[in-house]
Design a protein around this motif. Sequence first.
Motif, mmCIF file in Angstrom:
data_model
loop_
_atom_site.group_PDB
_atom_site.id
_atom_site.type_symbol
_atom_site.label_atom_id
_atom_site.label_comp_id
_atom_site.label_asym_id
_atom_site.label_seq_id
_atom_site.Cartn_x
_atom_site.Cartn_y
_atom_site.Cartn_z
ATOM 1 N N ASP A 284 0.815 -1.210 0.000
ATOM 2 C CA ASP A 284 0.000 0.000 0.000
ATOM 3 C C ASP A 284 0.848 1.259 0.000
ATOM 4 O OD1 ASP A 284 -0.887 -0.460 3.507
ATOM 5 O OD2 ASP A 284 1.026 -0.220 2.488
ATOM 6 N N ASP A 285 2.070 1.152 -0.484
ATOM 7 C CA ASP A 285 2.927 2.334 -0.553
ATOM 8 C C ASP A 285 2.786 2.941 -1.939
ATOM 9 O OD1 ASP A 285 6.502 2.868 0.075
ATOM 10 O OD2 ASP A 285 4.835 4.243 -0.273
ATOM 11 N N PHE A 286 1.728 3.728 -2.150
ATOM 12 C CA PHE A 286 1.459 4.272 -3.477
ATOM 13 C C PHE A 286 2.130 5.608 -3.660
ATOM 14 C CE2 PHE A 286 -1.654 1.188 -4.493
ATOM 15 C CZ PHE A 286 -2.397 0.951 -3.354
ATOM 16 N N ILE A 287 2.332 5.988 -4.898
ATOM 17 C CA ILE A 287 2.815 7.337 -5.200
ATOM 18 C C ILE A 287 1.647 8.310 -4.979
ATOM 19 C CG2 ILE A 287 2.163 7.323 -7.635
ATOM 20 C CD1 ILE A 287 4.757 8.661 -8.263
ATOM 21 N N GLN A 288 1.984 9.512 -4.496
ATOM 22 C CA GLN A 288 0.901 10.470 -4.255
ATOM 23 C C GLN A 288 0.645 11.228 -5.540
ATOM 24 O OE1 GLN A 288 -0.705 10.784 -1.422
ATOM 25 N NE2 GLN A 288 0.592 9.223 -0.514
ATOM 26 N N SER A 289 -0.272 10.759 -6.328
ATOM 27 C CA SER A 289 -0.539 11.483 -7.568
ATOM 28 C C SER A 289 -1.959 11.205 -7.999
ATOM 29 C CB SER A 289 0.444 11.035 -8.638
ATOM 30 O OG SER A 289 0.058 11.534 -9.883
ATOM 31 N N ASP A 290 -2.777 12.225 -8.022
ATOM 32 C CA ASP A 290 -4.164 12.015 -8.440
ATOM 33 C C ASP A 290 -4.263 11.739 -9.916
ATOM 34 O OD1 ASP A 290 -5.860 14.394 -6.264
ATOM 35 O OD2 ASP A 290 -5.137 12.348 -5.982
ATOM 36 N N VAL A 291 -3.279 12.201 -10.666
ATOM 37 C CA VAL A 291 -3.343 12.001 -12.115
ATOM 38 C C VAL A 291 -3.137 10.538 -12.432
ATOM 39 C CG1 VAL A 291 -2.429 12.738 -14.294
ATOM 40 C CG2 VAL A 291 -2.198 14.167 -12.310
ATOM 41 N N ILE A 292 -2.131 9.929 -11.785
ATOM 42 C CA ILE A 292 -1.785 8.561 -12.137
ATOM 43 C C ILE A 292 -2.765 7.581 -11.518
ATOM 44 C CG2 ILE A 292 -0.003 6.818 -12.012
ATOM 45 C CD1 ILE A 292 2.052 8.923 -11.988
ATOM 46 N N LEU A 293 -3.136 7.797 -10.268
ATOM 47 C CA LEU A 293 -3.936 6.789 -9.586
ATOM 48 C C LEU A 293 -5.383 7.203 -9.385
ATOM 49 C CD1 LEU A 293 -1.378 5.493 -6.986
ATOM 50 C CD2 LEU A 293 -2.175 4.405 -9.047
ATOM 51 N N GLY A 294 -5.797 8.330 -9.953
ATOM 52 C CA GLY A 294 -7.195 8.694 -9.803
ATOM 53 C C GLY A 294 -7.436 9.494 -8.545
ATOM 54 N N GLU A 295 -8.570 10.177 -8.518
ATOM 55 C CA GLU A 295 -8.836 11.064 -7.381
ATOM 56 C C GLU A 295 -9.198 10.301 -6.139
ATOM 57 O OE1 GLU A 295 -10.421 14.819 -9.933
ATOM 58 O OE2 GLU A 295 -11.819 13.378 -9.068
ATOM 59 N N LYS A 296 -9.881 9.187 -6.293
ATOM 60 C CA LYS A 296 -10.327 8.436 -5.133
ATOM 61 C C LYS A 296 -9.149 7.643 -4.565
ATOM 62 C CE LYS A 296 -14.188 5.427 -4.134
ATOM 63 N NZ LYS A 296 -13.690 4.102 -4.299
ATOM 64 N N ARG A 297 -8.965 7.766 -3.286
ATOM 65 C CA ARG A 297 -7.842 7.074 -2.647
ATOM 66 C C ARG A 297 -8.068 5.565 -2.671
ATOM 67 N NH1 ARG A 297 -4.621 6.356 2.094
ATOM 68 N NH2 ARG A 297 -6.222 5.295 3.283
ATOM 69 N N ILE A 298 -6.998 4.821 -2.896
ATOM 70 C CA ILE A 298 -7.138 3.355 -2.891
ATOM 71 C C ILE A 298 -7.018 2.897 -1.452
ATOM 72 C CG2 ILE A 298 -6.233 1.204 -3.789
ATOM 73 C CD1 ILE A 298 -5.143 2.659 -6.126
ATOM 74 N N GLU A 299 -8.150 2.463 -0.889
ATOM 75 C CA GLU A 299 -8.171 2.118 0.540
ATOM 76 C C GLU A 299 -7.474 0.815 0.817
ATOM 77 O OE1 GLU A 299 -10.314 5.470 1.727
ATOM 78 O OE2 GLU A 299 -9.452 3.882 2.932
ATOM 79 N N ALA A 300 -7.874 -0.215 0.042
ATOM 80 C CA ALA A 300 -7.366 -1.557 0.355
ATOM 81 C C ALA A 300 -5.980 -1.748 -0.243
ATOM 82 C CB ALA A 300 -8.318 -2.592 -0.227
ATOM 83 N N PRO A 301 -5.139 -2.550 0.387
ATOM 84 C CA PRO A 301 -3.832 -2.826 -0.216
ATOM 85 C C PRO A 301 -3.971 -3.602 -1.511
ATOM 86 C CG PRO A 301 -3.948 -3.657 2.037
ATOM 87 C CD PRO A 301 -5.316 -3.235 1.662
ATOM 88 N N VAL A 302 -2.926 -3.577 -2.284
ATOM 89 C CA VAL A 302 -2.921 -4.248 -3.579
ATOM 90 C C VAL A 302 -2.145 -5.551 -3.419
ATOM 91 C CG1 VAL A 302 -1.927 -4.105 -5.881
ATOM 92 C CG2 VAL A 302 -3.139 -2.163 -4.924
ATOM 93 N N LEU A 303 -2.710 -6.639 -3.963
ATOM 94 C CA LEU A 303 -2.032 -7.934 -3.868
ATOM 95 C C LEU A 303 -1.009 -8.054 -4.989
ATOM 96 C CD1 LEU A 303 -5.123 -10.170 -3.227
ATOM 97 C CD2 LEU A 303 -3.269 -9.768 -1.642
ATOM 98 N N PHE A 304 0.156 -8.524 -4.642
ATOM 99 C CA PHE A 304 1.234 -8.598 -5.616
ATOM 100 C C PHE A 304 1.973 -9.907 -5.399
ATOM 101 C CE2 PHE A 304 4.467 -6.634 -8.306
ATOM 102 C CZ PHE A 304 5.600 -7.341 -7.969
ATOM 103 N N ARG A 305 2.285 -10.627 -6.493
ATOM 104 C CA ARG A 305 3.173 -11.774 -6.366
ATOM 105 C C ARG A 305 4.044 -11.832 -7.587
ATOM 106 N NH1 ARG A 305 0.695 -16.888 -4.569
ATOM 107 N NH2 ARG A 305 -0.679 -16.616 -6.348
#
Lengths: 115, 432, 691
Positions: B160-181
Motif C-alpha cells: 500500500d505504498d502508493f505514489i501520491q498522484s491524483d493524475v496517475i492513480l485517480g482522485e479516489k484514494r485506494i483504501e485496500a492494499p494491492v495484492l502482488f506476487r
Amino acid sequence: MAKSSSTDAVTLIRSLRSAYAATPTNLKIIDLYVVFAIATALIQVVYMGIVGSFPFNSFLSGLLSCVGTAVLAVCLRIQVNKENKEFKDLAPERAFADFVLCNLVLHLVIMNFLG
Amino acid sequence: MAKKFFCPLLLLLLLPESFSADNPTDRRLLILVDDLTIRSSHSLFFKSLESRGYSLEFRLADDPKISLQRYGHYLYDGLVIFSPSVQRFGGSLDQAAVLDFVDAGHDLILAADSSASDLIRGIASDSGVDFDEDAEAVVIDHVSYAVSETDGEHTLIAADDFIQSDVILGEKRIEAPVLFRGIGHSVNPSNTLALKVLSASPSAYSASPRAKLSSPSLTGSTIALVSVVQARNNARMLITGSLDLFTNRFLRSSVWKAGSSNKYEKSGNEQFVTEISKWVFHERGHLKAVNMTHHFVGEKTEPAVYRINDDLEYSIEIYEWSGTSWKPYVADDVQVQFYMMSPYVLKTLSTNLMGLYSTSFKVPDVYGVFQFKVEYQRLGYTSLSLSKQIPVRPYRHNEYERFIPAAFPYYGASFSTMAGFFIFTIVYLYNK
Amino acid sequence: MPGRGIIILLALIWSSLSICTASVVRPISEAHRSAALELFVPFDGSFGSLEDIYAAFRTLEILGLEKTQDVSDVACESVVDKLGSPSSTAKDLFYALKVNSILRCQAETIKFEEIASKLQTVLKSASSLPDFYYSIGSLLLIKNQGFEVLLSDAAGAFQSIKAFSQSDGRWRYDSSSAESSTYAAGMALEALAGVVSIADSEVDKSMIGVVKNDIVKLFDSIKSYSDGTLYFDDKYVHTNDYRSPLEISASVIRGVTAFAEVASGRVNIPGNKVLGVAKFFLSLGVPGTSKDLFHQIEALSCLENNRIYIPLIISLPATVLSLTSRDQLKVDVTSVFGVPAPPLTVKLLQAINSNSDGKPNIENQELYFDQENSIHYLDIASLKVDVGKYNLIFEASLHDPVAEKKYATGGRTSFSAFFTGSIQIDQAELEILNSDGDSIETIESLDLSKDSSLSLSANHLQTFRLSFQPTTPLGHAFKPHQVFLKLRHETNVEHIFLIESSARQYKLTLDFLGFVEKFYYLSGKYDIELFVGDAIMENSFLRTLGLVELDLPEPPEKAPQAPPQPIDPYLRYGPKAEIRHIFRSPEKRPPKELSLAFFALIFLPLLGFLIGLVRLGVNLKLFPSSPGPVAFSLLFHTGIASVLLLYGLFWLKLDLFTTLKILSFLGIFLVFIGHQTLSRLASTSAKVKSS
C-alpha cells in the motif's frame, strides 16, 4: 615695486579702454553680441557641472548654438573691420549676408539636435 | 487537380478510430500472451478495457503472424505484453521493434513474473527499469504479506505504498492494499523519467524462497513493484513484475495485511489496475497547449516586433483530455519565460478557469531576439514545451523623451540665442 | 548387500513417482456459482445463438441455479422457430433440441417425428464427422423426449464413423482432411455412443471392443503439466480454428464417458488418469469467460457420474496452520462438485520437516472424521511437532471394497504445508569492542520484542558485534531465512550485512577498519535496523535498534564517491522561482526648481545684451524711408523671423521633411528679398561715402 606694477595694470587698463572707445559702433555691437553669446554658454556649462550631462544632446545643442553664433559673429567682425587689409574688397553687406545664412543653417541644425 | 481528389480520400482512410493528436486515447491494443487461457484468467481486466472502448487483439507471443506495422504505419496504438516467459517474439517483432514502437509515441504495458525471460528483462532494462538479476528471486516480505490460508511462503504481498498522484492513480484514494506476487525491480536514481508507483515496504527483500539467502541486491522501499515511465515524447510505459496483479483471482479476492486489524472485502487491485491503465493509455493526464498569443496591452493583433520597455500581454490555452473530450486544465503553476540565452522574465500565469492562462509584463530593456517559452512538467502529466520567437528593438530616434524639465536651460539658451540674433540683424543693419 | 540397496532405491524412486503431487485444486464452490450468474447475463433478453443459449442453461442447470422466466420464454421461441423451420441444418436442430431438453418448452407445433425422419435422411447421406455427430445426437435427444427412434443401419453408421479414426486414437473430420484431431475424437466417441443407443439391433461386440482400444490409445497420448494435472491438446493451428486444451479435454471426456455408459464391460483407463483430468479442470479455478466456464462445468458433471472411475478429490482447505492458535489440520475428500465421498479413512502417512534429514516427524496417523461437516481433521498441536515447512503425504482408503472399483482416490497424495509459530529471540546483545579484540567498550543487551533507541559511538579502529539466538517454541535452534542488519547514513546511503549462524547462535562482527572504504569514508550518524523474518515466523520483525555515531578517517584523493540517492520526485517537478527583470535605473535628474532657476538665469545675458545696446546708443537711422526699400527691409526681417519661428515649430511638432519643404520656399523668398535689401543698402552707403 608693487606700486609700479599696480599702476602699470591700471595704466594698461586705462589705455585699453581708451583704445577700445575708438572702435566704430557696429564693431562694438558685434562685440556685445559675442559677449552675450559666451555668457549664455558659460551659464550652461555651470549648469551642466552642477546637474550632470543628462540630456547630452540638449546640452551640446544649447552650447553649440551659443558658441557657433559667437564664432560666426567674430568672423563677421573680422570681415567688416575696415582696418583689416585682407578683406578690403569685400562688401560689408556681403559679409552680413553670409553671417545671416550661416546662422540660419546653424539654428536649423541646433533645433534638430535639441530633442 | 488530382491532388484535390486524392487528399480527401486519404483523410477518409485515416479518419476511422485511430490515435491522433485530437483524440489522444489509444484505440487498438495488441495483447501478447504466452497461452490463450490468459484471456480467461484475466478476463475482468480485459473486459474493463473493452468497456472503455478499446478494441483488443490477442495473439500468442510467438505467433509468426504478429506484425506491429505495415508499410511504416503502425497498426496498433498500444501494446500489452503479458507473456513473461517468451524467449523470442514471433513475426517481425523483437526487442528493438518494441522500443521503436514506444519511440514512435505509443504506449506499453509490460508484466513479468518469476519466469521472466531475458527478452522481457531486456525490454524492461532498456526502459530504465532493472529486474533483479537472479532468475530465481521473487519479492518476499515477512512483515507486510497478505494473510492467506494457502500461501505460506510470504511471496503474496499486500502493498500500500502508493505514489501520491491524483493524475496517475485517480482522485479516489485506494483504501485496500494491492495484492502482488512476482519479481521486483529497481529504478536507477538518476533516471528522471521513471516513477515508482507502488513500492515495497521497508522489510521486503528479493530472494529465492527455497535457497539460502546470500547478499540481497534489492531490499526495502527501493524495490519497486509497479513503475511507470513517461518518455520525452509522452509515450507511457507501465512495468511490473507481477502478471498475477491483473488476474481475476486477485481482483476479486479479499485482502488482509499481516499485522493490520483491517480486513478488506475486496483488494485494491481492481481500482489500481483500472486507474493506472487509464493513465497509461492517455485517458488522463494528457495536456495540449494551443493558441500561444501575445500582443500589446489593450490591443488584439500580434505585432511582429516589440520595443524595449513595452507592456505586453501573453496568453496560452491549455486543455486536458478527459478520455472523451478536451476539458480546460486548471492549475496555478504554469509559467512562461521570456528567454534569450537565459530567462530574463519568469512569470506564473493566472487562469480564468476555462483553460486560458495569461499574464502581462514589461519587456526588459535589453534588445535582441527573445523567445516566449512555456516548459511545463508535472508529475504524471505530459510535458508541454512551446516557444515563440519575437525580436525586441531599441528606441527609434524619434521615440526618446523630449521636453525634459532638466534641459529647460538649454532650450532657453537656444531660443535666447535665436532672439539675440534677430535683434542683432535689425540693429546692426540700420545703425549709423 | 548392494542388491538390497538397489532394490530399496528403486522402490523409493517408484514410490515417489506414484505419488501425485497436488496443486491447489479445490472442488466446485460458491465462487463458481456467483461467477456463473455474473457471466451468463442475457443481452437484450437472450443469451445469443442457440449454442450460447444451451451453454448458459446447461451450466445454470448443473450448478443448480434458477433461470428467469422471460429468458426461458425467449429461448423457447427461438427453439420452436428453429425446429419448425425447414431450412435448419442438423447443427441448428441439435442445439435447439438440447435447449428443449432442459427447458421442456411446451409446444404442440413441434413435429418431432418429421424432424426425426428428416434427420434419418441426413444421416444416410452423411459424409463428414460433424454431420454424423449432429444428426445422431439430435436423434438421440428426440428419443429421450419419449419418441420412438430407431436407426436401421446402425452397423453401417458405426463403420462409417469408425472409418475416420486414426491409429493413435484420434479422428479425422472427414475423408479428405489430412490432419487428425483429438477434439474430433471426442465428437466421434459421442456419436458412436449415440449410435449404440438408438440402434434397432445390438451392435457387434467386437466393434465396441475396437473402439475401447481406441480410447485406451487416446489416453496414452495424454499430456501433463508440471503439477501433475493431465489434459488433451492438439497441434496449434491458425487462431480461427483454435481450440484450447480445455475445450479439447472437455470434448474427449464427454465422448469417453458417453461411450462408457453404453458399452458393456469396462474401459481400461487407469483411475489416476481420470483423476488427473478432473484435477486439470479444477485447477483452472473460476474461468473468466462464459464459454470456458461451460466447458469446465459440463466436463466435470460428466466425470461426476461416469462408469469408468469417479474421481475423489483430496484437498486441504488451509495449508498454512498456526501452532500458536492451535489450528487443526483439515482434509476434505469430496467429489468434483463438493459432494461428500462414500465412507473412507484418511491417513497421514508421513510428515517430513524440510529442515530435518528425511526423517519423518509424524508417521501413520489416522485422521478423525467430523460427521457434521464431513471433514477429516487432526490436532497437530497435541502431536508436539515443531514449526517448519512440511511435506505431508496422505492416503485415502474406502471402507467398501466395491467402492474401490468405482472411485479413484489417487493413492498417495502429497502436499506441502507450513506450520507457523512464534519464534523466541534470546540473548540478544550488541557490543562495541576495542581494537585489541577483546576489551569491550560498550555492551548492551537488547529486547527484540520492540524497537530500541540506543545511542552508541565508535571509531574506525573498533569492532561492532551483534549476536542473538532464535529458538522455536519447542526449544530447537531456528535458522530464519531473512536475517540482516542495515546501517543507514544520514545521507540515506545504506549498507546491508547478512548475519551468519553457527550452531545455535547468529553473530555478526563488523570490523570497521576493513569497511572504511565500503562506507565511502562517510562519518556521522548511522541508523541501525535489524531484519529477522521467515515464512513460518509469525512474529517476523524489522526493529530499529538505535544509532551509532561512526568516526571514520578523511577520504583520500581518489576515494570512490557514494552512489547518488534518488531525488524526491515531488521536488523534481515544481514551479521555478520567479524572475523579474531589473531595469537600468534612469539617470538622476535635478530637482525641477533648479532647472527652472537656471532657465530664468539663462535669459539674463539676453537682457544684458539689450541693455548694452541701449547704453551704446544704437539707432535705426539707416532704416530706409522710401516705400520700396521699406517694404523690402520689412519683408527681409519678417522673413528671418518667420524662418526662426519655423524652427521653433519644427522643434515643437513638425518633422524634418515638412520643415525643409517650407524652408526651401522661405529660403528662396528670403534670398531674393535679402539680395534686394542689401544691395539697396549697399548702394545707399556708397552714395553717402562718395558724397
